[in-house]
Design an enzyme around this catalytic site. Structure first.
Site, mmCIF file in Angstrom:
data_model
loop_
_atom_site.group_PDB
_atom_site.id
_atom_site.type_symbol
_atom_site.label_atom_id
_atom_site.label_comp_id
_atom_site.label_asym_id
_atom_site.label_seq_id
_atom_site.Cartn_x
_atom_site.Cartn_y
_atom_site.Cartn_z
ATOM 1 N N GLY A 495 2.021 -0.441 -9.232
ATOM 2 C CA GLY A 495 1.698 -0.252 -10.610
ATOM 3 C C GLY A 495 0.955 -0.983 -11.145
ATOM 4 N N ASP A 606 -2.517 -7.915 1.277
ATOM 5 C CA ASP A 606 -3.184 -7.767 0.163
ATOM 6 C C ASP A 606 -4.593 -8.692 -0.434
ATOM 7 O OD1 ASP A 606 -4.309 -4.758 -0.402
ATOM 8 O OD2 ASP A 606 -2.855 -4.735 -2.079
#
Ligand SMILES: *[C@@H]1O[C@H](CO)[C@@H](O)[C@H](O)[C@H]1NC(C)=O
Ligand SMILES: *[C@@H]1O[C@H](CO)[C@@H](O)[C@H](O)[C@H]1NC(C)=O
Ligand SMILES: *[C@@H]1O[C@H](CO)[C@@H](O)[C@H](O)[C@H]1NC(C)=O
Ligand SMILES: *[C@@H]1O[C@H](CO)[C@@H](O)[C@H](O)[C@H]1NC(C)=O
Ligand SMILES: *[C@@H]1O[C@H](CO)[C@@H](O)[C@H](O)[C@H]1NC(C)=O
Ligand SMILES: *[C@@H]1O[C@H](CO)[C@@H](O)[C@H](O)[C@H]1NC(C)=O
Ligand SMILES: *[C@@H]1O[C@H](CO)[C@@H](O)[C@H](O)[C@H]1NC(C)=O
Ligand SMILES: *[C@@H]1O[C@H](CO)[C@@H](O)[C@H](O)[C@H]1NC(C)=O
Ligand SMILES: *[C@@H]1O[C@H](CO)[C@@H](O)[C@H](O)[C@H]1NC(C)=O
Ligand SMILES: *[C@@H]1O[C@H](CO)[C@@H](O)[C@H](O)[C@H]1NC(C)=O
Ligand SMILES: *[C@@H]1O[C@H](CO)[C@@H](O)[C@H](O)[C@H]1NC(C)=O
Ligand SMILES: *[C@@H]1O[C@H](CO)[C@@H](O)[C@H](O)[C@H]1NC(C)=O
Length: 802
Positions: A495, A606
């Protein structure tokens, strides 16, 4: 002395590699191949008391058996003999001289007293005539669960005999288990994994002379050369290892997975680098009858109302024996007058294989239920738009979180149902979790790239109370704050992020999540967990928005942006060494907090410069933690297909191993190298000069030439002690074997100077696997799509548009 050696054949006086007529192998004697690669001898697997003749690696300190002679005929003791029989065969006799195993050839009479057995450096046990090099028999033609170099896995067309790998029954029992790997008997060039003799549950896809079509990761395989041979006599694959100093093995695992390992001498462990199928629940009947499978550990549990049939098997990595009813059904005993009628337990979030079900044409759930109740063989039913019922033992039950899944109803004895519903006990529905939860631990387990397993149950309960600290925003609030999402700060697979100003003038960063599939309730729950995690090196979550399908997160705004911009963007401020070291340390502290200090471990999944933000004082703050949990499967799918992220992913993401906090350690190590060098690890123009940068960097670190790694913009201005520490710790972090990597807490201590750090070894997979010039996409599903990237992204966006 020499004489006594000759008498006591195979005595410690010299390493023997053959058995000749008149000699025998017994007790703790062994044969060792000429180059000392393999040993043949008696062994007992694990804690078992059974003895077998087998072959194992000589130089691997963990006894790893690659071949077993008498796999389904164990010996009770080691007082047995392996010898050349009078007719020339190699035979195994037990203490009372009964024949247990034999090469079983029909040999001509000239072979009498004229054959010899020899263990070769390839791990091949051969039988040949004394004066000949031609093999009469070889163990490579009779593989057990391991495919060795030189072995053929295929079909002998003359005898119609297939050479296949068959897994052990459990980790202490080498007798053939239910899972095998074999060439398509129909003659196409592909391998199948087969369960229970006939149930094919995985295919390699067809060989195109370079790769198997469903194993695209072979393209970056730097370990093996495969070839396919097809002639009038036989068709098979064979392979060679490119670098013959690599000890690697290809094995059919007890739990139905085909796997490749390499031996890492520095850590004395086998490193699993490839495993299929990715989703262990695809393995046929992995959890046996009435077992249910989920994609993370423990894979198998029993359905409610059932116990393990054999605790021992389960403990030894094999659940295929499955589960049995705690209470028998009444159905068969209709004559019993006091017996209550059997009933049903609703299993939510569990699916059964539709192919095993039988349709019944009835019009209502109630009729469907009666149909199952009437038939004593019926064990479960499901009523969605129509009625399906299952007969006899239920196999392949899986945890399934799809929406709108029709509830499966499991037939149980009334007494059992009463027991389950007893007040005080945990409520019925949970299905799998209740009941037997003890670990079914498969050694070095595969979890479908899923998902940073974070156990949040505890904290959820606790957190309900604190939910107030997060601000729930309406979508309109955030539209206003961000001027209708006009100032974009960044974007990624999950996003985009926009700058915004709240009415009280607080500047915030608003993240619009994409690809979120979970419902509102779960979202709120996860978000409130993330909201309670606060640390000076973590970006603080201020609030959230959950409206219809829209999901947004509101964070503190970080004026100095993300580390990647500072490091890699032309014309940005040069960060001096001191600041870099502080960034390295702060980031490590933030991640260590996630791993160790907050109540339940959070694996970030991540870590990369894009997710390290800098506040006004250049204090680093780790962003996006908790997203892995929030996004679930979608997260790992996007993650492993995103171009930029690839270079930071630990090998276990690619191999399908379970993801632990050590995956973050790996990504941190890669990020640290970039912070030190000021260059992208994956920068191709630089790669042309150095090969894959981390590989070169590791060499420099090992050779103590760390100054050559320092960002040239710093012109050598760095504290060499700190530089050395940072470089070494980075290299330790990117070791293949996660056990060799330090914990994040140790990294902090090393950078703080509290703990010492030794010279690291060069991580092997950097050379073998990670150098991936084409940016090959590895994906998590064993799907045959040739366009995994677009597939993953389109599924993301379709999820988003729902
Ligand atoms: C093989 O046998 C020799 C002599 O009995 C012994 O020293 C050696 O440890 C054995 N090797 C293995 C791998 O068992
Ligand atoms: C047989 O095995 C036992 C137990 O491992 C061992 O103590 C004994 O030395 C072995 N016998 C011989 C002849 O090697
Ligand atoms: C040897 O094998 C025979 C046949 O399998 C069996 O009857 C006998 O009990 C075995 N002897 C020992 C000592 O294991
Ligand atoms: C040897 O082979 C024959 C047939 O070729 C078979 O009947 C027999 O069972 C085999 N014996 C062993 C010990 O494998
Ligand atoms: C094999 O050799 C042994 C002793 O060396 C002898 O007793 C036996 O008769 C020989 N067997 C044959 C078939 O020649
Ligand atoms: C093998 O060869 C040697 C010499 O070349 C010879 O002496 C011996 O008899 C041969 N053995 C057999 C079984 O043919
Ligand atoms: C092997 O199988 C094929 C097809 O199933 C058959 O035609 C052939 O006769 C078989 N050959 C032998 C030697 O059994
Ligand atoms: C082999 O081919 C036959 C006929 O084409 C087909 O019916 C069968 O399913 C195939 N078997 C496998 C294992 O693919
Ligand atoms: C395996 O095969 C046997 C015999 O064909 C059958 O009874 C059993 O139900 C099968 N098990 C599974 C899990 O398919
Ligand atoms: C097939 O087997 C026959 C007989 O064993 C042999 O003569 C022939 O060379 C073999 N063909 C190939 C391609 O190996
Ligand atoms: C496979 O076997 C064939 C025939 O023996 C040989 O020519 C080839 O080099 C082997 N290939 C590999 C990769 O081992
Ligand atoms: C590896 O291969 C080379 C060349 O083929 C050979 O000289 C060397 O001995 C081999 N090393 C090992 C460990 O097998």
């Amino acid at each position: 002395m020499v004489f006594s050696c000759l008498l006591q054949l195979l005595s410690p006086c010299f390493a023997q590699h053959t058995i000749s007529p008149g000699q025998s192998l017994t007790g703790n004697q062994n044969l060792t191949s000429i180059g000392d690669n393999f040993v043949l001898g008696f062994f007992t697997p694990g804690n078992s008391h059974n003895w077998y003749i087998g072959i194992w690696y000589s130089k691997v300190s963990v006894q790893t058996v690659v071949w077993v002679a008498n796999r389904d005929k164990p010996l009770a003791d080691n007082k047995s003999e392996l010898k050349i029989s009078e007719d020339g065969n190699l035979v195994l006799l037990n203490k009372t001289q009964h024949l247990i195993w034999s090469t079983n050839l029909s040999l001509s009479s000239t072979s009498a007293n004229a054959t010899v057995a020899e263990i070769l450096d390839t791990g091949n046990l051969v039988l040949r005539a004394v004066n000949s090099s031609e093999f009469l028999w070889q163990s490579l033609d009779n593989p057990t669960d391991t495919w060795l170099t030189g072995g053929k896995l295929g079909l002998n067309k003359k005898t119609n005999k297939t050479q296949l790998l068959t897994a052990w029954r459990n980790s202490e029992d080498p007798s053939p288990g239910p899972f095998s790997l074999e060439l398509d008997p129909n003659g196409t060039r592909q391998y199948f994994l087969i369960g229970n003799g006939t149930n094919q549950y995985w295919t390699s896809g067809v060989w195109n002379n370079h790769i198997f079509s469903r194993v695209p990761e072979m393209r970056s395989n730097y370990i093996y050369d495969f070839s396919f041979i097809d002639n009038e006599n036989e068709s098979y694959f064979n392979y060679t290892v490119k670098d013959n100093s690599t000890i690697s093995r290809f094995v059919m695992h007890v739990a139905g997975l085909v796997r490749q390992y390499t031996w890492i001498e520095s850590t004395k462990t086998w490193n699993l680098f490839w495993s299929q199928p990715r989703d262990p629940c695809e393995v046929h009947a992995l959890c046996g009858a009435y077992g249910t499978c989920k994609q993370n550990l423990p894979f198998c549990t029993c359905l409610q109302g059932f116990n393990r049939l054999s605790q021992k098997d389960w403990d030894l990595d094999s659940a295929v024996s499955g589960c049995v009813r705690k209470t028998q059904l009444q159905c068969q005993n209709n004559s019993l007058t006091n017996g209550q009628q059997d009933g049903f337990l609703e299993l939510t979030g569990i699916s059964l294989a539709d192919k095993d079900s039988h349709p019944v044409s009835v019009g209502s759930a109630e009729e469907c239920r009666s149909a199952c109740l009437r038939n004593c063989s019926c064990t479960a039913y499901k009523y969605g738009s129509s009625c399906s019922i299952w007969f006899n033992d239920l196999f392949n039950a899986k945890q399934d979180s799809s929406d709108n899944l029709p509830v499966v109803c499991l037939k149980l004895a009334a007494a059992e149902l009463a027991n389950i519903n007893k007040p005080g006990k945990k409520n019925r529905v949970t299905g799998v979790v209740a009941g037997s939860v003890a670990a079914f631990v498969v050694v070095s387990v595969v979890v479908l790239g899923l998902i940073c397993r974070c156990h949040m149950h505890e904290s959820r309960r606790k957190l309900k109370v604190q939910q107030g600290s997060l601000i729930p925003f309406s979508y309109r609030d955030l539209q206003n704050a961000t001027k209708n999402f006009s100032e974009k700060l960044g974007g990624g697979g999950f996003g985009s992020v926009f700058k915004g100003t709240l009415p009280d003038k607080t500047v915030v960063a608003v993240k619009k999540l994409e690809g979120l599939r979970q419902g509102e309730k779960q979202f709120r729950m996860e978000v409130s967990t993330i909201g309670t995690i606060q640390h000076v090196n973590l970006v603080r979550l201020r609030g959230f928005c959950s409206e219809g399908t829209k999901r947004l997160l509101v964070y503190d705004y970080m004026p100095n942006g993300s580390l990647d911009k500072l490091l890699f963007q032309e014309g940005s401020t040069i960060i001096n060494w001191k600041a870099r070291y502080e960034i390295a340390l702060g980031t490590a502290r933030g991640i260590a907090y996630l791993h160790e200090k907050c109540r339940d471990c959070i694996i970030h999944c991540d870590i990369k410069p894009e997710n390290i933000l800098l506040d006004g004082g250049f204090c680093p703050k780790v962003a996006d933690f908790g997203l892995a949990k929030l996004l679930g499967r979608e997260f790992s799918r996007v993650l492993t297909t995103m171009r930029g992220t690839r270079g930071y992913l630990a090998p276990e993401w690619i191999s399908g191993l379970a993801i632990t906090p050590k995956a973050d350690v790996y990504s941190y190590g890669m990020t640290l190298l970039e912070l030190i060098s000021g260059r992208r690890n994956s920068d191709h123009s630089e790669n042309a000069k150095f090969g894959f940068f981390p590989t070169w960097a590791a060499k420099m670190i090992v050779e103590d030439k760390v100054l050559s790694l320092l960002d040239s913009k710093l012109e050598g201005n760095a504290d060499v002690g700190e530089l050395n520490r940072a470089c070494r710790v980075a290299c330790w972090c990117i070791q293949d074997d996660e056990n060799a990597r330090p914990s994040m807490g140790q990294v902090v201590q090393i950078l703080e100077g509290v703990a010492e750090v030794t010279t690291p070894p060069i991580p092997r997979s950097l050379e073998l696997l990670a150098y991936n010039p084409e940016n090959i996409v590895f994906f998590l599903e064993s799907s045959g799509s040739t366009q995994p990237r677009s597939k993953a992204l389109s599924s993301t966006s379709s999820a988003n548009s729902q």
